[in-house]
Design a protein around this motif. Structure first.
Motif, PDB file in Angstrom:
ATOM      1  N   UNK A 113       0.860  -1.183   0.000  1.00 22.08           N
ATOM      2  CA  UNK A 113       0.000   0.000   0.000  1.00 22.08           C
ATOM      3  C   UNK A 113       0.893   1.228   0.000  1.00 22.08           C
ATOM      4  N   UNK A 114       0.574   2.181  -0.894  1.00 18.66           N
ATOM      5  CA  UNK A 114       1.379   3.379  -1.087  1.00 18.66           C
ATOM      6  C   UNK A 114       0.573   4.643  -0.814  1.00 18.66           C
ATOM      7  N   UNK A 115       1.285   5.700  -0.456  1.00 14.14           N
ATOM      8  CA  UNK A 115       0.692   7.031  -0.351  1.00 14.14           C
ATOM      9  C   UNK A 115       0.582   7.609  -1.757  1.00 14.14           C
ATOM     10  N   UNK A 116      -0.032   8.778  -1.870  1.00 16.22           N
ATOM     11  CA  UNK A 116      -0.212   9.420  -3.174  1.00 16.22           C
ATOM     12  C   UNK A 116       1.119   9.687  -3.864  1.00 16.22           C
ATOM     13  N   UNK A 117       2.161   9.959  -3.106  1.00 15.78           N
ATOM     14  CA  UNK A 117       3.478  10.269  -3.678  1.00 15.78           C
ATOM     15  C   UNK A 117       4.315   9.014  -3.895  1.00 15.78           C
ATOM     16  N   UNK A 118       3.679   7.844  -3.962  1.00 20.78           N
ATOM     17  CA  UNK A 118       4.326   6.558  -4.196  1.00 20.78           C
ATOM     18  C   UNK A 118       5.241   6.104  -3.064  1.00 20.78           C
ATOM     19  N   UNK A 119       5.095   6.678  -1.877  1.00 21.55           N
ATOM     20  CA  UNK A 119       5.864   6.219  -0.723  1.00 21.55           C
ATOM     21  C   UNK A 119       5.210   4.952  -0.177  1.00 21.55           C
ATOM     22  N   UNK A 120       6.003   3.901   0.024  1.00 21.79           N
ATOM     23  CA  UNK A 120       5.486   2.647   0.556  1.00 21.79           C
ATOM     24  C   UNK A 120       5.059   2.845   2.004  1.00 21.79           C
ATOM     25  N   UNK A 121       3.783   2.556   2.293  1.00 21.90           N
ATOM     26  CA  UNK A 121       3.239   2.694   3.644  1.00 21.90           C
ATOM     27  C   UNK A 121       3.184   1.360   4.375  1.00 21.90           C
ATOM     28  N   UNK A 122       2.700   0.331   3.685  1.00 19.30           N
ATOM     29  CA  UNK A 122       2.520  -0.983   4.297  1.00 19.30           C
ATOM     30  C   UNK A 122       2.950  -2.078   3.336  1.00 19.30           C
ATOM     31  N   UNK A 123       3.616  -3.086   3.864  1.00 15.00           N
ATOM     32  CA  UNK A 123       4.026  -4.259   3.107  1.00 15.00           C
ATOM     33  C   UNK A 123       3.468  -5.459   3.879  1.00 15.00           C
ATOM     34  N   UNK A 124       2.339  -5.987   3.411  1.00 15.59           N
ATOM     35  CA  UNK A 124       1.607  -7.006   4.142  1.00 15.59           C
ATOM     36  C   UNK A 124       1.615  -8.333   3.383  1.00 15.59           C
ATOM     37  N   UNK A 125       1.379  -9.413   4.129  1.00 17.43           N
ATOM     38  CA  UNK A 125       1.296 -10.746   3.524  1.00 17.43           C
ATOM     39  C   UNK A 125      -0.085 -11.327   3.796  1.00 17.43           C
ATOM     40  N   UNK A 126      -0.472 -12.241   2.963  1.00 17.05           N
ATOM     41  CA  UNK A 126      -1.783 -12.873   3.095  1.00 17.05           C
ATOM     42  C   UNK A 126      -1.798 -13.791   4.311  1.00 17.05           C
ATOM     43  N   UNK A 127      -2.862 -13.734   5.089  1.00 20.99           N
ATOM     44  CA  UNK A 127      -3.009 -14.572   6.265  1.00 20.99           C
ATOM     45  C   UNK A 127      -4.036 -15.677   6.066  1.00 20.99           C
ATOM     46  N   UNK A 128      -4.958 -15.509   5.140  1.00 20.72           N
ATOM     47  CA  UNK A 128      -5.999 -16.505   4.890  1.00 20.72           C
ATOM     48  C   UNK A 128      -5.699 -17.205   3.571  1.00 20.72           C
ATOM     49  N   UNK A 129      -5.244 -18.387   3.643  1.00 19.10           N
ATOM     50  CA  UNK A 129      -4.815 -19.117   2.451  1.00 19.10           C
ATOM     51  C   UNK A 129      -5.896 -20.067   1.972  1.00 19.10           C
ATOM     52  N   UNK A 130      -7.069 -19.482   1.622  1.00 10.91           N
ATOM     53  CA  UNK A 130      -8.148 -20.332   1.137  1.00 10.91           C
ATOM     54  C   UNK A 130      -8.241 -20.366  -0.354  1.00 10.91           C
TER      55      UNK A 130
END
Length: 130
Positions: A113-130
């Motif tokens: 997830x990035x801010x408007x200026x392309x700064x990386x805000x969040x780097x998340x991984x999937x928790x529900x592997x269905x």
């Protein structure tokens, strides 16, 4: 023949990149790869535009809208429990990042997830592997 094969491979790579950038979030749960235990932060994206999760201490909920690579999160509200200062600081950082979200890149396993200026805000991984 090699030129044609190279062109086809290039098109497939570009197609996969575009698909990863626009994969829909609905129905997924994401979290931080290095967090385990009771104070995990998590984010769930509902099929109906609702977002919810845990900041590590409090539960939160709000709305999200995804259009291709654009992401807007609004109306976040949380419960009002108090936890240790470091837990509250991490929770505050997550809420601020979600509110600043404007762009998204996602694959089946990774969400950036990035801010408007392309700064990386969040780097998340999937928790529900269905």
């Amino acid at each position: 023949m090699r030129i044609v094969l190279a062109a086809v491979v290039a098109l497939l790579v570009l197609s996969n990149q575009a698909e990863a950038e626009t994969r829909q979030l609905a129905g997924s749960e994401r979290g931080f790869q290095d967090e385990t235990g009771d104070r995990q932060r998590s984010v769930q994206f509902g099929a109906n535009g609702e977002i919810s999760g845990s900041g590590g201490c409090n539960r939160f909920a709000g709305r999200y809208a995804q259009t291709g690579g654009s992401l807007e999160i609004s109306g976040l509200r949380t419960t009002l429990m108090a936890c240790a200062p470091e837990v509250m600081a991490r929770e505050g950082a997550l809420m601020a990042a979600l509110e600043a979200a404007r762009k998204v890149e996602t694959s089946h396993l990774v969400l950036k997830i990035y801010a408007a200026a392309d700064a990386l805000l969040l780097d998340l991984v999937r928790r529900d592997f269905d």
